[in-house]
Design a protein around this motif. Structure first.
Motif, PDB file in Angstrom:
ATOM      1  N   GLN A 154       8.167   2.317   4.679  1.00  0.00           N
ATOM      2  CA  GLN A 154       9.245   3.392   4.642  1.00  0.00           C
ATOM      3  C   GLN A 154       8.489   4.316   3.737  1.00  0.00           C
ATOM      4  O   GLN A 154       7.463   4.531   3.229  1.00  0.00           O
ATOM      5  CB  GLN A 154       9.952   2.711   3.315  1.00  0.00           C
ATOM      6  CG  GLN A 154      10.920   3.681   2.380  1.00  0.00           C
ATOM      7  CD  GLN A 154      12.205   3.685   3.542  1.00  0.00           C
ATOM      8  OE1 GLN A 154      12.277   3.084   4.214  1.00  0.00           O
ATOM      9  NE2 GLN A 154      12.746   4.966   3.244  1.00  0.00           N
ATOM     10  N   ASN A 155       9.010   5.536   4.459  1.00  0.00           N
ATOM     11  CA  ASN A 155       8.570   6.692   3.724  1.00  0.00           C
ATOM     12  C   ASN A 155       9.251   7.202   2.141  1.00  0.00           C
ATOM     13  O   ASN A 155      10.079   6.736   2.214  1.00  0.00           O
ATOM     14  CB  ASN A 155       8.389   8.435   5.071  1.00  0.00           C
ATOM     15  CG  ASN A 155       9.658   8.803   4.643  1.00  0.00           C
ATOM     16  OD1 ASN A 155      10.201   7.461   5.392  1.00  0.00           O
ATOM     17  ND2 ASN A 155       9.989   9.408   6.166  1.00  0.00           N
ATOM     18  N   TYR A 156       8.519   7.707   1.697  1.00  0.00           N
ATOM     19  CA  TYR A 156       9.596   8.283   0.697  1.00  0.00           C
ATOM     20  C   TYR A 156       8.998   9.629  -0.164  1.00  0.00           C
ATOM     21  O   TYR A 156       8.246  10.036   0.022  1.00  0.00           O
ATOM     22  CB  TYR A 156       8.712   6.979  -0.915  1.00  0.00           C
ATOM     23  CG  TYR A 156       7.257   7.208  -0.988  1.00  0.00           C
ATOM     24  CD1 TYR A 156       6.544   8.289  -2.166  1.00  0.00           C
ATOM     25  CD2 TYR A 156       6.626   6.737  -0.670  1.00  0.00           C
ATOM     26  CE1 TYR A 156       5.449   8.483  -2.588  1.00  0.00           C
ATOM     27  CE2 TYR A 156       4.907   6.545  -1.147  1.00  0.00           C
ATOM     28  CZ  TYR A 156       4.295   7.219  -1.975  1.00  0.00           C
ATOM     29  OH  TYR A 156       3.370   7.590  -2.387  1.00  0.00           O
ATOM     30  N   ILE A 193       4.594   5.518  -6.832  1.00  0.00           N
ATOM     31  CA  ILE A 193       4.500   4.211  -6.912  1.00  0.00           C
ATOM     32  C   ILE A 193       2.828   4.198  -7.343  1.00  0.00           C
ATOM     33  O   ILE A 193       2.094   4.348  -6.458  1.00  0.00           O
ATOM     34  CB  ILE A 193       4.879   3.633  -5.151  1.00  0.00           C
ATOM     35  CG1 ILE A 193       6.251   4.640  -4.709  1.00  0.00           C
ATOM     36  CG2 ILE A 193       4.697   2.384  -4.855  1.00  0.00           C
ATOM     37  CD1 ILE A 193       6.672   4.178  -3.568  1.00  0.00           C
ATOM     38  N   LYS A 194       3.460   3.259  -8.203  1.00  0.00           N
ATOM     39  CA  LYS A 194       2.128   2.565  -8.199  1.00  0.00           C
ATOM     40  C   LYS A 194       1.454   1.482  -8.479  1.00  0.00           C
ATOM     41  O   LYS A 194       2.628   0.311  -8.305  1.00  0.00           O
ATOM     42  CB  LYS A 194       1.384   2.879 -10.101  1.00  0.00           C
ATOM     43  CG  LYS A 194       1.442   4.171 -11.063  1.00  0.00           C
ATOM     44  CD  LYS A 194       1.721   4.456 -12.636  1.00  0.00           C
ATOM     45  CE  LYS A 194       1.598   5.680 -12.352  1.00  0.00           C
ATOM     46  NZ  LYS A 194       1.993   5.883 -13.912  1.00  0.00           N
ATOM     47  N   VAL A 195       0.950   0.513  -7.407  1.00  0.00           N
ATOM     48  CA  VAL A 195       0.534  -0.494  -7.263  1.00  0.00           C
ATOM     49  C   VAL A 195      -0.532  -1.188  -8.089  1.00  0.00           C
ATOM     50  O   VAL A 195      -1.414  -0.891  -8.128  1.00  0.00           O
ATOM     51  CB  VAL A 195       0.665  -0.738  -5.984  1.00  0.00           C
ATOM     52  CG1 VAL A 195      -0.547  -2.115  -5.428  1.00  0.00           C
ATOM     53  CG2 VAL A 195       1.395   0.079  -4.808  1.00  0.00           C
ATOM     54  N   VAL A 225       4.079  -2.895   3.299  1.00  0.00           N
ATOM     55  CA  VAL A 225       4.512  -4.144   2.683  1.00  0.00           C
ATOM     56  C   VAL A 225       4.264  -4.819   3.537  1.00  0.00           C
ATOM     57  O   VAL A 225       5.235  -4.762   5.163  1.00  0.00           O
ATOM     58  CB  VAL A 225       5.777  -4.329   2.228  1.00  0.00           C
ATOM     59  CG1 VAL A 225       6.217  -5.802   1.497  1.00  0.00           C
ATOM     60  CG2 VAL A 225       6.490  -2.921   0.643  1.00  0.00           C
ATOM     61  N   GLU A 226       3.488  -5.583   3.853  1.00  0.00           N
ATOM     62  CA  GLU A 226       3.010  -6.302   4.668  1.00  0.00           C
ATOM     63  C   GLU A 226       3.110  -8.165   3.792  1.00  0.00           C
ATOM     64  O   GLU A 226       2.398  -8.337   3.123  1.00  0.00           O
ATOM     65  CB  GLU A 226       1.747  -6.937   4.940  1.00  0.00           C
ATOM     66  CG  GLU A 226       1.086  -7.104   6.297  1.00  0.00           C
ATOM     67  CD  GLU A 226       0.479  -6.848   7.417  1.00  0.00           C
ATOM     68  OE1 GLU A 226      -0.293  -7.417   8.653  1.00  0.00           O
ATOM     69  OE2 GLU A 226      -0.722  -6.015   6.430  1.00  0.00           O
ATOM     70  N   LYS A 245       0.728  -1.429  -0.217  1.00  0.00           N
ATOM     71  CA  LYS A 245      -0.140  -0.427  -0.321  1.00  0.00           C
ATOM     72  C   LYS A 245       1.155   1.195   0.086  1.00  0.00           C
ATOM     73  O   LYS A 245       2.179   1.130   1.100  1.00  0.00           O
ATOM     74  CB  LYS A 245      -1.001  -0.265   1.326  1.00  0.00           C
ATOM     75  CG  LYS A 245      -1.988  -1.512   1.302  1.00  0.00           C
ATOM     76  CD  LYS A 245      -2.867  -1.553   2.566  1.00  0.00           C
ATOM     77  CE  LYS A 245      -3.409  -2.397   2.801  1.00  0.00           C
ATOM     78  NZ  LYS A 245      -4.040  -2.765   3.427  1.00  0.00           N
ATOM     79  N   ALA A 246       0.066   2.446  -1.329  1.00  0.00           N
ATOM     80  CA  ALA A 246       1.192   3.583  -1.108  1.00  0.00           C
ATOM     81  C   ALA A 246       0.340   4.519  -0.829  1.00  0.00           C
ATOM     82  O   ALA A 246      -0.796   4.924  -1.748  1.00  0.00           O
ATOM     83  CB  ALA A 246       2.079   3.238  -2.609  1.00  0.00           C
ATOM     84  N   VAL A 247       0.348   4.732   0.652  1.00  0.00           N
ATOM     85  CA  VAL A 247      -0.312   6.842   0.313  1.00  0.00           C
ATOM     86  C   VAL A 247       0.450   7.625   1.246  1.00  0.00           C
ATOM     87  O   VAL A 247       0.891   6.887   2.364  1.00  0.00           O
ATOM     88  CB  VAL A 247      -1.817   5.788   1.647  1.00  0.00           C
ATOM     89  CG1 VAL A 247      -3.020   6.726   1.428  1.00  0.00           C
ATOM     90  CG2 VAL A 247      -2.872   5.192   0.820  1.00  0.00           C
ATOM     91  N   ASP A 248       0.543   8.643   0.701  1.00  0.00           N
ATOM     92  CA  ASP A 248       0.565   9.890   1.132  1.00  0.00           C
ATOM     93  C   ASP A 248       2.407  10.296   2.094  1.00  0.00           C
ATOM     94  O   ASP A 248       2.070   9.904   2.882  1.00  0.00           O
ATOM     95  CB  ASP A 248      -0.264  10.460   2.793  1.00  0.00           C
ATOM     96  CG  ASP A 248      -1.331  10.528   2.616  1.00  0.00           C
ATOM     97  OD1 ASP A 248      -2.180  10.968   0.723  1.00  0.00           O
ATOM     98  OD2 ASP A 248      -3.177  10.007   3.128  1.00  0.00           O
TER      99      ASP A 248
END
Length: 180
Positions: free
Chosen positions: A35-37, A43-45, A26-27, A18-21
């Motif tokens: 991890q923050n980016y 990032i497209k999942v 990653v689970e 999941k990439a949010v805000d």
């Protein structure tokens, strides 16, 4: 285009991303990593892979492109299979023993060294001369391994100390002891 950054990351079964805000999580079966980016990358999942793209064409964003792709890849590998490093203890009377939350090391000093095992890594002693450090975070496994190795780095004359299993120590010739 970044050679590493443009490659999609395949998602194994049982791993969710999941990439949010500005935060990616990653689970998987072995645990969860967060991890923050930076805003220079997006990032497209999708259902079966993750793709990292740049938002702008600056030198800094080009550097972050490959970096975050590899960090996400390491997170996915960590939660699915995990990472491990093997350390070898070499020397007469040198021993390692895992007791609960401490690693007891006899390294030729007058007193044994008690190394506190962090909660996010596992340390197992296969025998008295082999230490295996494992965990889900590649950076943490490498850092803990380096801290253990720094307690007695291998010396070049007899090779005594703690070394990685794939490390090659350049040996030096000792004194010749001849008369002049």
């Amino acid at each position: 285009m970044s050679r590493i950054g443009k490659l999609p990351i395949a998602l194994p079964k049982g791993v969710t991303v999941k990439a949010v805000d500005g935060l990616i999580s990653v689970e998987g079966p072995k645990g969860k990593l967060v991890q923050n980016y930076r805003p220079e990358v997006e990032i497209k999942v999708s259902a079966d892979n993750v793709v990292v793209n740049r938002t702008e064409e600056t030198n800094q964003s080009r550097g972050f492109h490959g970096l975050y792709r590899q960090l996400i890849h390491n997170m996915i590998v960590g939660v699915s299979t995990g990472f491990s490093k093997k350390l070898l203890v070499n020397g007469v009377g040198f021993r390692a023993e895992a007791k609960g939350k401490t690693l007891l090391l006899n390294l030729g000093y007058s007193n044994p060294i008690e190394f506190m095992i962090p909660s996010d890594v596992q340390i197992v002693c296969e025998n008295a001369n082999t230490i295996v450090v494992s965990g889900v975070d590649k950076q943490r496994v490498g850092q803990v391994s380096a801290e253990i190795r720094s307690l007695r780095t291998p010396e070049p004359y007899k090779g005594k100390g703690i070394k990685y299993d794939n490390e090659i120590i350049k040996r030096k010739v000792g004194k010749s002891g001849g008369k002049k």
